[in-house]
Structures are given as structure tokens and as C-alpha cells.
Design a protein around this motif. Structure first.
Motif, PDB file in Angstrom:
ATOM      1  N   GLU A  29      -7.226  26.246  65.919  1.00 27.51           N
ATOM      2  CA  GLU A  29      -5.888  25.674  65.787  1.00 27.51           C
ATOM      3  C   GLU A  29      -4.897  26.357  66.731  1.00 27.51           C
ATOM      4  OE1 GLU A  29      -5.063  23.010  64.164  1.00 27.51           O
ATOM      5  OE2 GLU A  29      -6.996  22.729  63.176  1.00 27.51           O
ATOM      6  N   ASN A  33      -3.003  24.697  69.950  1.00 24.63           N
ATOM      7  CA  ASN A  33      -1.537  24.699  70.070  1.00 24.63           C
ATOM      8  C   ASN A  33      -1.104  25.210  71.441  1.00 24.63           C
ATOM      9  OD1 ASN A  33      -1.042  23.664  67.572  1.00 24.63           O
ATOM     10  ND2 ASN A  33      -0.525  25.619  66.597  1.00 24.63           N
ATOM     11  N   LYS A  79       4.516  16.628  67.982  1.00 20.85           N
ATOM     12  CA  LYS A  79       3.529  15.877  68.752  1.00 20.85           C
ATOM     13  C   LYS A  79       3.397  14.397  68.396  1.00 20.85           C
ATOM     14  CE  LYS A  79       1.397  20.290  69.267  1.00 20.85           C
ATOM     15  NZ  LYS A  79       0.309  21.196  68.894  1.00 20.85           N
ATOM     16  N   GLY A  92      -3.271  18.659  68.714  1.00 20.95           N
ATOM     17  CA  GLY A  92      -2.718  18.728  67.363  1.00 20.95           C
ATOM     18  C   GLY A  92      -1.929  17.465  67.062  1.00 20.95           C
ATOM     19  N   ALA A  97      -1.285  23.132  60.581  1.00 23.62           N
ATOM     20  CA  ALA A  97      -2.064  24.341  60.857  1.00 23.62           C
ATOM     21  C   ALA A  97      -1.254  25.602  60.552  1.00 23.62           C
ATOM     22  CB  ALA A  97      -2.539  24.340  62.299  1.00 23.62           C
TER      23      ALA A  97
HETATM   24 MG    MG Z   1      -1.712  22.548  65.934  1.00 27.28          MG
END
Ligand code: MG
Ligand code: ADP
Length: 614
Positions: A29, A33, A79, A92, A97
Motif C-alpha cells: 500500500e 501510494n 484519486k 490506489g 490504506a
Molecule cells: Mg493507497
């Protein structure tokens, strides 16, 4: 009991159960990112397999104090700007997360956004976030996760040893690094040796990065893939059929940059290689599929490692078609790992270096960059199908089934060269042990397994005729009656139409027998009893193959074995040279129908090294 809304920290804990399974999932994760943030360099540190500490530092766009405070909340993301779950272009999108990680570990994020000269940090413990406070930092984001699952001892118990957790982290980083060669990565810490993946900037970047991760042997024995149709684009590299493993762990798939394990993709590869490989061998490969974001659903599972294609048939078809073509173009090339293994076997023990022969795995020992590595770079000859114009096939069959394991004093049959060494597979010089042809090329020597090579040639002729729908058959004046168990008779009867297409005409001859009227001309004077019994065995496995073409090819492969020059048969010089020329002209002749190589090549410098001349 009354129904009630759960408190936030509990909701986060429940979500964390899905997203954060082990240290590797946290690393995944955080690195995703960083990639989404446009980082050019990502540095990853772990301690105790990540259980004690994980740190991911990037030089991406960063976050200001207000964004920091939001980022660690649940369902907060930058996002999905258009609220559109159908077109997801980032890794993502779920926005859970950081919130999940913050609920099961001690989380600290420091960040300085692009264009600002102030950095802030925020900490989260037990789901409680601090106020952002100023800190010194260059542009980018540093995320630190300590004491994973400290608040949930039950989960802690499920973690494996530091070593296994650390290896799982390595795997995750490897996969993300494979699909982002333009980004530099380092992975280090007290629990591991330091790995550096330098950022790649030129056209060789992809294969350089893949070779670093999958081994240099992959770089030298794979072919590039590039194809596009109907909103799909497929790129990557696939290994030659002689570069295989016993499991699918060296098959890497990426969909829109996202590492995935997917049945459609695995199945497509299987179909493409069906012709070259035994069913229990797996080619090494890395394939990158780019699909219009609306054609694929990535929101199948919180860990995002599964995808769902809108048109799975299209995707599978594209993979099968593209890979088959690429492999056919690679022609008769066999991978140089074959020569490597041979050389290593020749080496006196003290000089064998790191190479550990694993006999059970035959030629497909995991390749370690060795000092003998050398690409085969042979000119790929035009592919075409010569008819069996030569005596060797008929002669092979006349000889019947000579026992292959015959023990005789080493017999070398030398003779004058009849062919030129200018051919890629050179001029035949000798036959040894009545199974191997030794040929001399301009800069080395070739050892050919006569049976394996010929079997491939016969098989390719079958396929070529099959494609034109005219496999020639040879009639028998008196039908050959073959007795078989009843279930085999039934299978043969069911398959009779299909077998007809391959030049084998048979029908039922009362209980427990079939009558064979015609056999494929490509096989010469074949022993119909043995042929039909073997085919009955093959038919028993037909259910595992999905298309008629696959089934016909499987049977053709079995037939080819019967029509091939046996090991143990002496060959004349002309026959041997003809076999070499046929190999050059036959697609895929670098490996037999079971994926074993048909020849190995030793270059002069390699031979000189064996004798310590270099
Ligand atoms: Mg993420
Ligand atoms: P998601 O990635 O699904 O959006 P996360 O919880 O992983 O959810 O992250 C929440 C938000 O925090 C992201 O949408 C992004 O705006 C911001 N963020 C997280 N990590 C970084 C980073 N390394 N650099 C810049 N922004 C980040």
C-alpha cells in the motif's frame, strides 16, 4: 440487543483485517501510494521482517498539513476526482490504506508538498491522530510504520517468522519494481541485504529491470512481445520454451501496472505454449496488459490483486494469438541455458563454481548468471515445410523400434563433411551412441538428439497439413485389427472423425477391437498396434483440452513420436545433414514436443575454457 452504528475506530479495525494482512501488504500500500504520487525514487527499509519497523520514503508530490490530516481518515482519497469507479487510473482508489494501517500500528507520516518550503508530520496511534506539526524534510513523503498489530496480539500470532515476512516484502517490491522500471528503488534494513534497482531511462529499461529481477538468463533467452487490438495492449517478454520452471512462480502478470494473479491470463499462456511444453512445465515470463480502464474491474478485492475483465475471451485470445506468433518467429532457437547446463556438467568439480546441477529438473535448472552466458544469435531461417523427401524417415521406420538403451562400446562413425559449416546448425561430422549427431559450425559445435529433433519435425509437418486440411493417409490393403480394452475402443470410436483429419482411419471391429484402414503417410510404415494403443491413452486425457485444435495437436504430437527416427539407429552422413537442414527450416525445432531441447550448442571459446586454454 439493539442495532447500533459501530464507532469509527472499530470500523477501521474491521477494514484493516482485509487490507493489512501482514507487513508485505503494508509495504504494498505504501509503495503504491508513492508511485501514485509520481515518485522517481522510492526507498524502503524494514526491520524484523517489517514487524518492528517499515519505512517508505519518496520524492513525489507530497501533502500539505490539511491533506495530511485528511489522508489518514477512512474513505479519503485524492484519486477519484470524478467519483468514477469505472475508470481507475491510479494504483490506489479505496482511500482506506492509511486509515487501516493507523488503526493496527503506530503510524507517522511526514510530508512536504511540491512547491512549498514547509513540511509537516502527523502521528496516529490506536486510531487516534495527532495535530500536524512542522518538521524538516525535503520534497516528498516519509511514512513510518512501527509495531504492526501491537494492539491486536491475536493477529500478531498469525505472522510468520521474520525471515518469511521479510521475503514476502521482497516479493511485493520486486513486482512493483518490474512494472515501474523508470522509478529507482532501494530495499534495505537490518533484516536483509541491500537491493538497489536503479531507475531505467532508455529503451532497454524494461528488459534490464526484468533481467535484474528474474535473472540474466531471462534477459538472454526471452523474446519481446508487442501487440495491440481493440483497446488492449500487450507488452513484455516471454521465455523461450526451453527456459521453464516446475511451477508458475516465475510468471508475472500486470494489468495497467498492477501486479495480478489471474486465471484468464494464466490460461492464455498455457494455451499459447501447449504446443511446446509438457503440461507440468511453466515458461518464465513477464506480461504487461494495458486495458482501457472501463474494460477491467480492479475493485474485486481490497488487496486489489484480482481483476475482472469485461471481455475475458478477447483477452485470452489476444494472449494465445500473440504469444504463439512470437514463439513461432523465434523459430528453432533453443535457449542458451541448455548449453550452460551442459558446460557446467562438463566442468571439473572444483571449477564448477556456483552451479548446482539438479538432475530432477533436467535442463531447466534455475539459471544463475554464469560466465559462459552468450546469446545464440543465430539467423532465423525462413520457415517452410519440406515434404519428407528423404530416405531417413522411411529408413527409420524400416528399422522398426530399435531398443534405445542398447549398450555397446562407444561407437563413433566419422566421415567426410558433406555440408558446409556456414549453415546455422553446421555440417554433421559424426554420430555417437547411435543417438547423437555431432555437427561442426563456424565457431563451435552442435550436439543434436536425433530422435527429439526428428519428432519435432514430423509434428510440425502434421500441423502444417492439418492447417490446410489435407493430412495424407496411407491405405492398408488388409485392415489391421487392434485389440484393446472396451473403454479404449469406445473412446477411439468417439474420436474417429477427429482422427480421420489426422490421416488415421479406423472403425469398430466387434467388442474389444478396432480395425485400422489407413495410417498417416507422414509416419511411414508405422506399427499400427502400438500407435493406436498410445492414441487411446491420449484420448483418455482429451477432456483436459478445450478446443478441437488443441486435441488434434496433442494427438499429432503422440503420432509424431511413432514416426520418428529412433535413438539407436545408425544414420548415414546425408541423412544427418538432411536432418540438420530440416531443423533449420522447421519452426520451433529448438525443442521437442515435450519442451526438451533438440540440440545444444557449445561455442569455441566455451570449449577452450573447458580445457583451461582461456
Ligand atoms: Mg493507497
Ligand atoms: P488511496 O491510495 O486508496 O487513495 P490511502 O489511504 O492509501 O488511499 O491514501 C489516502 C490519500 O493520501 C491518497 O489518496 C493520497 O492523496 C494521499 N497520500 C498517501 N500517500 C501519499 C504519498 N506517499 N504521497 C502523496 N500523497 C499520499
Amino acid at each position: 440487543m439493539a442495532v447500533r452504528q459501530l464507532p469509527d475506530h472499530l470500523i477501521n479495525l474491521i477494514a484493516a483485517g482485509e487490507v493489512v494482512e501482514r507487513p508485505a501488504s503494508v509495504i504494498k500500500e505504501l509503495v503504491e501510494n508513492a508511485i501514485d504520487a509520481g515518485a522517481r525514487q522510492i526507498d524502503i527499509i524494514t526491520a524484523k521482517g517489517g514487524k518492528e519497523l517499515m519505512r517508505v520514503e519518496d520524492d513525489g508530490i507530497g501533502m500539505g498539513p490539511a491533506e495530511l490530516a485528511l489522508a489518514i481518515c477512512r474513505h479519503t482519497t485524492s484519486k477519484l476526482p470524478d467519483d468514477d469507479l469505472v475508470r481507475i487510473e491510479s494504483l490506489g482508489f479505496r482511500g482506506e490504506a492509511l486509515a487501516s494501517i493507523g488503526s493496527v500500528a503506530r503510524l507517522r507520516i511526514a510530508s512536504r508538498p511540491i512547491g512549498s518550503d514547509e513540511a509537516y508530520e502527523i502521528t496516529v496511534e490506536g486510531g487516534e491522530a495527532s495535530e500536524p506539526r512542522p518538521v524538516a524534510l525535503n520534497q516528498g513523503t516519509h511514512v513510518e510504520v512501527r509495531d504492526l498489530f501491537y494492539a491486536t496480539p491475536a493477529r500478531l500470532k498469525f505472522l510468520k517468522s521474520d525471515r518469511s515476512e521479510s521475503m514476502a516484502v521482497t516479493e511485493v517490491v520486486k513486482r512493483l519494481a518490474m512494472s515501474h522500471p523508470g522509478i529507482g528503488f532501494t530495499l534495505s534494513g537490518p533484516d536483509r541485504s541491500r537491493t538497489v534497482y536503479a531507475a531505467q531511462h532508455d529503451s532497454e529499461g524494461v528488459i534490464n529491470r526484468l533481467s535484474q529481477i528474474m535473472g540474466r538468463g531471462f534477459g538472454e533467452n526471452s523474446v519481446p512481445v508487442l501487440a495491440g487490438r481493440e483497446g488492449l495492449k500487450l507488452t513484455g517478454f516471454v521465455g523461450l520454451p526451453t527456459l521453464t520452471k516446475a511451477n508458475s512462480l516465475s510468471q508475472f502478470f500486470f494489468v495497467n501496472g498492477r501486479p495480478v494473479r489471474d486465471k484468464v491470463l494464466l490460461g492464455g499462456v498455457r494455451g499459447a505454449y501447449a504446443d511446446f511444453l509438457h503440461r507440468d512445465r511453466y515458461p518464465m515470463l513477464a506480461l504487461f496488459l494495458e486495458v482501457d480502464a472501463s474494460e477491467v474491474d480492479v475493485n474485486v478485492h481490497p488487496a486489489k490483486s484480482e481483476v475482472r475483465f469485461r471481455d475475458a475471451g478477447l483477452v485470452r485470445g489476444m494472449i494465445v494469438g500473440t504469444l504463439k506468433q512470437v514463439l513461432a518467429e523465434a523459430g528453432f532457437r533453443a535457449s542458451n541455458t541448455v548449453g550452460e547446463a551442459t558446460l557446467a556438467a562438463f566442468q571439473p568439480e572444483q571449477a564448477a563454481g556456483d552451479y548446482q546441477p539438479r538432475f530432477g529438473q533436467g535442463y531447466s535448472t534455475p539459471f544463475q548468471p554464469g560466465e559462459f552466458a552468450r546469446p545464440l544469435d543465430m539467423p532465423v531461417p525462413p520457415t517452410g515445410f519440406g515434404e519428407p523427401q528423404n530416405s531417413y524417415e522411411a529408413a527409420a521406420v524400416d528399422q522398426g523400434f530399435a531398443p534405445s538403451g542398447r549398450v555397446e562400446p562407444t561407437s563413433i562413425t566419422p566421415f567426410e563433411a558433406e555440408a558446409s559449416e556456414d549453415f546455422p546448425l553446421g555440417a554433421a561430422r559424426a554420430q555417437v551412441h547411435e543417438n547423437y549427431i555431432i555437427a561442426q559450425t563456424q565457431d563451435g559445435l552442435i550436439i543434436v538428439d536425433q530422435h527429439a529433433a526428428h519428432e519435432r519435425i514430423v509434428y510440425e509437418r502434421f500441423k502444417a497439413h492439418l492447417a490446410q486440411g489435407d493430412v495424407p493417409a496411407q491405405g492398408h490393403l488388409i485392415p489391421v485389427i487392434v485389440e484393446l480394452p472396451e473403454e479404449d475402443c469406445a473412446r477411439l470410436e468417439d474420436g474417429a472423425d477427429a482422427l480421420n483429419k489426422l490421416g488415421l482411419e479406423l472403425d469398430r471391429f466387434g467388442p474389444g477391437a478396432v480395425a485400422v484402414h489407413k495410417t498417416p503417410a507422414l509416419l511411414g510404415n508405422v506399427d499400427a498396434h502400438k500407435l493406436v494403443r498410445d492414441i487411446a491413452d491420449e484420448l483418455a486425457e482429451w477432456e483436459t483440452l478445450s478446443t478441437l485444435e488443441e486435441r488434434l495437436h496433442a494427438v499429432a504430437s503422440t503420432m509424431a513420436c511413432h514416426g520418428s527416427i529412433r535413438s539407436g539407429r545408425r544414420m548415414q552422413a546425408v541423412e544427418m545433414n538432411q536432418l540438420l537442414r530440416d531443423m533449420e527450416a522447421t519452426p520451433n525445432s529448438g525443442q521437442c514436443n515435450h519442451g526438451r531441447p533438440t540440440y545444444v550448442e557449445l561455442k569455441l571459446p566455451d570449449i577452450e575454457r573447458l580445457f583451461g586454454r582461456r
